[in-house]
Every structure is written in C-alpha cells, then in structure tokens.
Design an enzyme around this catalytic site. Structure first.
Site, PDB file in Angstrom:
ATOM      1  N   HIS B  55      69.821  22.696  32.441  1.00  0.00           N
ATOM      2  CA  HIS B  55      70.601  22.828  33.960  1.00  0.00           C
ATOM      3  C   HIS B  55      69.969  21.426  33.838  1.00  0.00           C
ATOM      4  CE1 HIS B  55      70.786  26.350  37.154  1.00  0.00           C
ATOM      5  NE2 HIS B  55      71.142  24.715  37.489  1.00  0.00           N
ATOM      6  N   ASP B 302      66.871  22.263  36.069  1.00  0.00           N
ATOM      7  CA  ASP B 302      67.313  22.986  37.186  1.00  0.00           C
ATOM      8  C   ASP B 302      67.621  21.561  38.037  1.00  0.00           C
ATOM      9  OD1 ASP B 302      69.474  23.421  39.546  1.00  0.00           O
ATOM     10  OD2 ASP B 302      67.359  25.577  39.703  1.00  0.00           O
TER      11      ASP B 302
HETATM   12 ZN   LIG Z   1      71.583  27.594  39.984  1.00  0.00          ZN
END
Ligand SMILES: [Zn+2]
Lengths: 313, 427
Positions: B55, B302
């Site tokens: 991610h 992320d």
């Molecule tokens: Zn997300």
C-alpha cells in the site's frame, strides 16, 4: 493570557476577572465617556472568513471604544475569496503589524492553527470556529447570567442553566458548557438524541431529551438556533415536530420558575426554536446580551493587549 | 559474475554468517569471514528479507509535485523495501493497461524496487463501472491487486462482481473500507474527542460494517479479499471471526495506526490528518495484538506524500495522509519487536513474506536461504535517529514523526542482489 482560543483556557479566577473588568468598563462607558485611550496605537484585525455581521460589529465597537485601530478583513471582497490560504492571510496581517487578530472561521481549530503555527506574533481571539467554540459568546452569556441572577458579582456557583437545541453543531453550547462549569454552574443540555454530540455522557454537564422535565428546575434557559435544513439530513423529521418537542413557547415558558430568564445567542428562528411571544416577553434578555457582548469583548481585548501597550510606550 | 558478500550479518537476529550473493541470488551461507567476493560490512547487523509494501502512493502520474515513482522508490529503498505496490488513485487513474504499464515502466527505469502497480477496481475510482481488470492483469505490469483505495467500493453488487471476476487470474480486491454516507465530511475518529473538538466524526462502524459485508461476500462467492489499513478493534474482531470461518481474507495495518492515537488531533495540526483516522489507545492495542497473532497479516505503509501547502492550513482544508516508507521499520521495531510481540522471523513474515503473497509477487518475500532471490534489508536495531522531514528522500515531508527519536536504522538494502542502499545512503 496571550490568546483566547477556548473557554477551557480560562480558570475560574481568570473568567471572573474578565467579567469584573467588563462590568467596570460598562460602568465607565455608560457615563458619557464613550471612548477610553487604553489601546491607542494598537491594531486589532477582525478576520472574518464567515459572515457574521453582529459578532464582527460587536468586536469592532469594543476595539474602537478602547481607541484601537481596527481593520476589518472579510473573506468577501478580499483575497481570501480568491483562494488565498489562511497562512498567506496571516502573514499579510503580520506584516501589517496586527497586535490582535479576532478570527471567525468555518473550520474548527482555525484559531488554534493561527495561534500555534508561528505565522503571526499577535494575540488570537476566537470569534467562533466551525462547530468548535465561541468563547466570547459564553463570556457574555455568563456576564448576563451574573447580572440577572447573581447581583453582578463573583461566579455562578449553583446556578442551573438549560441549553436547548442543536448542541451537535453549536460552538456556543461547547463554550458555554466549559465556561459555566468553570464558574460553578450546573448545566443541562437538551436536544433530540440526533443533535447531541457523540460522547456527551463524559462532558462536564447533564443532558436530557425531555425539555418539559427540566424547565421547572432551572434559573435560565438558553435557546439555540436550529436550522430547518437539518431535517434534510434526518436529524429530525420536520420543523413542526421539532418546535413541538423542543421549542420554547408560552406554555413552556410558564413552566419556568418566576425568576428564570430566557436567552438566545441570535439570530433567532422565530417559530422554530422560540415562539414570537417568548422572544418578545420581558423575561427574554436578548437585547441586553448584545450590549453585554461589547463590554465583555472590550474586557477580553483589554486584558490581552493592555500589557502590550505598556511595552509600546 | 563476481559475488557479493554480506559479511558477519545475523539472519533474523540469529548466528552471524556471510551471505554470498551471485547473479541476484543467495548462493551460499557460510561462516563469517569465509565468504569470497566484494564485501559489504554487516558485522553484527540483522538481515531480513527485503520489505514488501502492499500500500504505497507514488503519486505519478499526475502529482509529481508530491512524489514521483523515482523519489518514492528511493524512499522505499532507504526504508528497506524491495517492492512496493503503487496505488491506483493517480491522475489519470490507473484503471487501464496503459496507465499501469506506464507506472510499471517508470518503476523499472528507477530500478530501486519492484514497483507493482495496483489497478483500480472501477473506472476513474467512481464506483460505477468495473475497470478492465483483465487487461491490466494481462499487461506487462501483471497486475494482481485491485483497489479503489482512497474510496470504498461501496456498491455491494460491484464489490461482489469484482471479487468474482479477479478469480480468473488469481487477483485480489483490496478494499478501502469506508461506508461513504456514514463518513461524509469526516475529519477524525468519532468519539468523545471529536465531539469536544467540533470535528465531524469518522465512526469505527463505518469501517467495520464494510469489512463485515465484504468478508461475507468473499465467503459467498469463494473469493480472496484483502482489507486495507484496518484501524479499529472492532475490525480486528470481524477479521478474526472471518478467518475462524475459513474465509479467504487478509488484512494490513499501517505503522501510524500501530503507534499514534487520536489525542494528537487536539493540536489541530493537519500533519495528523489521515484516512482512516488515528483511533483510540484501545484500538492501537488491539491492532498490535492482531498483528502479533496473525489476524492481521501485514504491515503496509499507506505512504501518502502531500506537498507543504496541503498541510500548511486549517484542519478541514488539509489533505489526508502521511509518509511511511522511511519510518516503517522503526515503528515496527518500536511497537512490535521491542515489546516482544514479534520475533525477527515473525516480523519478516509481516513485512515481507505475507505482503508478497498477498500481492502474488513471486520474486519477493523469500526466506534468506540458498536459492532465494537476494532481496535483503540489513538493519541495525540498536541505532536511533531523530526524524526530520527535510532529511527524507521522499519529495514531500509530511511525516508525523518529525522531532521524534525513533529506534533502528536501515543500513543496507539489496534489490535482486544489487545494493540500492549502503551505509544508510542511496548506493
Ligand atoms: Zn485507503
């Protein structure tokens, strides 16, 4: 005290000092002297990203009565509406030599950001930020309560105050809960469950969904503006049902103790949260709230900037 | 081709060896000091399989002012990563074979990590029509992970179809679990604090309800589901239940959700604004426990670069997201290894083997054994550093850890046998 960002910033003694100072300033300005030289040479900027003529004018009058230079910097008709950032606006004001910035902003926390980001050196006064706080409104409400119910002195120990309406979206409610609690009052929030903030159980106050159960036992009731548009977001089914269940009409006003007063921060939605006959009744103190607003804001500016002027001299 | 020797390194913190590498592969593990070849000093340091991030936001194409595939690859390498999955929310959106191939090629050109593009599930991330998942899978980028990350695939029928469709090429749908109506204009975790700060709440149920729906859909159609950035204790319970029923679900947690809590939002400093939002201390505890017991399979960064102006503003106007690649190992060390929640071998599972398996990356996530592709992170857990946004290789500087002293340091990174990082600097 450098800034006034939240009612939680104030200790009991600081809050009482502001109220006492407001009372003194009111006494002086009542007697023909409309203008004091206290803040001469200092610049107060009213930075309003959100329309609020009444609050802006209240601060403007307060600053002018203390002889400060006032600059009104409104989002409309300025570079702000063309998308200038809060930061760039702040840097501009700093370059202009603002000693205090009174800020109204639609984003919760914008005054904190202004005060802690290092963008400006002056004092920051929160004139209402998003759904967060409006500390000078709470101060003027406390001043009004004290004047009517505590002979205009000391704190509000033991005073019972109900705040009714859209608590969830109300910066007035948040600041009042914090300040009135600090001053010893016993606050009860009243709203349908949908308009009660998440986690209200842990706030320093009581809450109820039943206005009729609370009214007989309060010294003051503060009605908050409820926007009819809220029903579109399913907070309540209709204006009619809202005003029937939570509005203050003459039947409900009759439930209040004899001495109790009715307050509203304005602007009122007559027929929604308050009926016209209540709004116009002698128990309603809305006009006086406006006057007190100027005095309290004078006191805040005086206490934040008074020392600064000594330095300037 | 001449050999490279990682001298005196301790695989998984175990006994020191020389790791001998040739032609991009580990060819020998021998007694320290006895390996032949060009020596990289790693005396006493710990070797782990190169980290794999499922991610990452690399922002290219479209937001090259925030990050490029090259700068993001540099940040990844410095963080010990040898593979990153580039999320699809670029401009244009990575919803066609053309865009995913472009990103893949940019990754090849940078040459520092495997850049695996993630394909959008729906055209333009609009949640209306399925994107050409098959074309992306067959493209040179060989896409196996599909996600509308940043947005939730909230339409239940579309989600069901996507879960079914990707079975044809062993793909996976990675869901950004966020019920949109419950989170309109949401600014922070919904709780006592959001009420007090006057910031619109992002309730835990908005994440948990979508995860619950999706694991049931995955069960119903017999598909593989991956859950992005699990952030609440309730989500952990749902994933744990799903796994107990044999549902084919994997989940990731971000470093920031393992360390930071919502109290930071009280500063109104948008550096702490992220989606999903920082949660309560109880959630952090539950996430750590879930990562430890395997309910959560992987750490995923992320990594979300944003230019200064998108954070230098009031909270509501700020962009959501924080950098993660260059600090992920330190946070994992601090929150999981040091407290004894994960051994080094388990950390390697969570940061390398499991994410490689989720993304179906055959050349990544190997154990450090003879014959494995030499993707290796060499770390020094005893070092520490004070984080500064300006020191990071990322083009942006929106790290929430600025000024914090974090333990651990990535010393060397080897990507398919080639050093991309040596002595903490790009090779
Ligand atoms: Zn997300």
């Amino acid at each position: 005290m450098k800034h006034l960002l939240s009612a939680a910033d104030l200790s009991r003694d600081e809050a009482v000092l502001i109220l006492d100072t407001a009372a003194e300033l009111a006494a002086v300005t009542d007697r023909s002297v409309k203008k004091l030289p206290t803040l001469r040479g200092l610049t107060v900027v009213n930075l309003f990203f959100e329309d609020s003529t009444r609050t802006r004018i209240s601060f403007e009058v307060a600053a002018k009565r203390l002889s400060a230079d006032v600059i009104n910097f409104a989002a409309k008709g300025s570079s702000v509406s063309k998308g200038e950032s809060l930061k760039d606006t702040a840097l501009t004001l700093e370059a202009m030599g603002a000693d205090a910035v009174v800020i109204r902003h639609q984003a919760s926390g914008a005054p904190h950001r202004l005060a802690t980001s290092g963008w400006i050196g002056g004092s920051v006064v929160n004139a209402g930020d998003g759904t967060h706080e409006h500390p000078t409104q709470a101060l003027l409400d406390a001043f009004t309560l004290r004047r009517h119910l505590r002979d205009g002195a000391g704190d509000l120990a033991g005073l019972r105050v109900a705040i009714v309406g859209d608590i969830l979206h109300s910066r007035v409610a948040r600041s009042n809960v914090l300040l009135l609690q600090t001053l010893g009052a016993d606050v009860t929030l009243i709203a349908p469950p949908t308009l009660m903030p998440f986690g209200v159980e842990s706030w320093p106050c009581r809450f109820s969904y039943d206005i009729d159960a609370v009214l007989p036992d309060v010294d003051a009731v503060m009605m908050l503006r409820v926007q009819a548009e809220r029903m579109q977001a399913a907070y309540f089914p209709s204006s009619l049902e809202y005003s029937r269940m939570y509005g203050l009409d003459s039947r409900r006003m009759a439930m209040l103790p004899e001495h109790a007063i009715v307050m509203h921060p304005g602007p009122m939605n007559r027929g929604m949260e308050i009926s016209a006959d209540v709004a116009d009744s002698p128990r309603a103190v809305m006009v006086e709230q406006v006057t007190n607003g100027v005095n309290v804001r004078m006191a805040v500016l005086y206490l934040l900037l008074g020392g600064r002027q000594e330095e300037t001299r | 081709m001449s050999a490279t020797v990682l001298r005196g390194v301790r695989p998984y913190g175990e006994d020191p060896v020389d790791i001998v590498i040739a032609d991009g592969v580990i060819v020998d593990l021998v007694a320290p000091g006895s390996g032949d070849g060009e020596v990289i000093d790693a005396d006493g340091l710990i070797a782990l399989p190169g980290f794999v991030d499922v991610h990452t936001h690399l922002r290219e194409p479209g937001r090259e002012d925030a990050e490029t595939v090259r700068t993001g690859s540099q940040a990844a390498a410095l963080g010990g990563f040898t593979c990153v999955h580039a999320m699809a929310n670029t401009s244009p959106v990575a919803d066609t074979a053309g865009v995913v191939e472009q990103v893949w090629r940019l990754g090849q050109e940078a040459g520092l990590v495997d850049v695996r593009p993630v394909g959008a599930v729906t055209v333009g991330l609009e949640g209306q029509r399925m994107a050409e998942l098959g074309a992306m899978a067959e493209s040179a980028a060989r896409v196996r992970m599909f996600s509308d990350d940043g947005k939730c695939v909230h339409d239940a029928v579309l989600m069901r179809r996507a879960l079914e469709y990707v079975k044809a090429f062993d793909g996976v749908v990675a869901q950004h679990a966020q019920e949109p109506r419950l989170t309109e204009n949401a600014q922070m975790n919904e709780g006592e604090l959001s009420g007090r700060l006057g910031l619109a709440g992002w309730p835990a149920v908005a994440e948990e309800a979508i995860i619950a729906r999706d694991v049931l859909l995955a069960q119903h159609v017999g598909s593989r589901l991956h859950v992005c950035h699990v952030s609440t204790a309730g989500s952990v319970e749902v994933v744990r239940w799903a796994k107990s029923k044999g549902i084919n679900v994997t989940a990731e947690v971000t470093p920031h959700h393992l360390l930071l809590t919502e109290e930071l939002v009280a500063t109104y400093d948008p550096i702490y604004k992220v989606n999903p939002p920082l949660r309560r201390a109880e959630d952090v505890e539950a996430l750590r426990a879930a990562l430890a017991d395997g309910t959560i399979d992987a750490i995923a960064t992320d990594h979300a670069p944003h230019p200064r102006e998108d954070k230098d503003c009031e909270w509501a106007a700020a962009a959501m997201g924080m950098l993660g690649l260059e600090t992920a190992f330190s946070i994992a060390l601090d929150t999981m290894v040091r407290p004894g929640l994960l051994s080094w071998r388990e950390l390697a599972q969570r940061m390398s083997a499991a994410p490689a398996r989720i993304g179906r990356v055959a050349t990544q996530g190997h154990d450090l054994v003879v014959g494995a592709v030499a993707n290796i992170a060499v770390v020094d857990p005893s070092a520490s550093r004070v984080v500064s946004g300006a020191d990071l290789a990322s083009k942006s500087s929106n790290t929430p850890y600025a000024g914090m002293e974090l333990p651990g340091r990535v010393v060397h990174t080897l990507f398919a046998g080639t050093p991309t990082v040596r002595d903490g600097a790009l090779a």
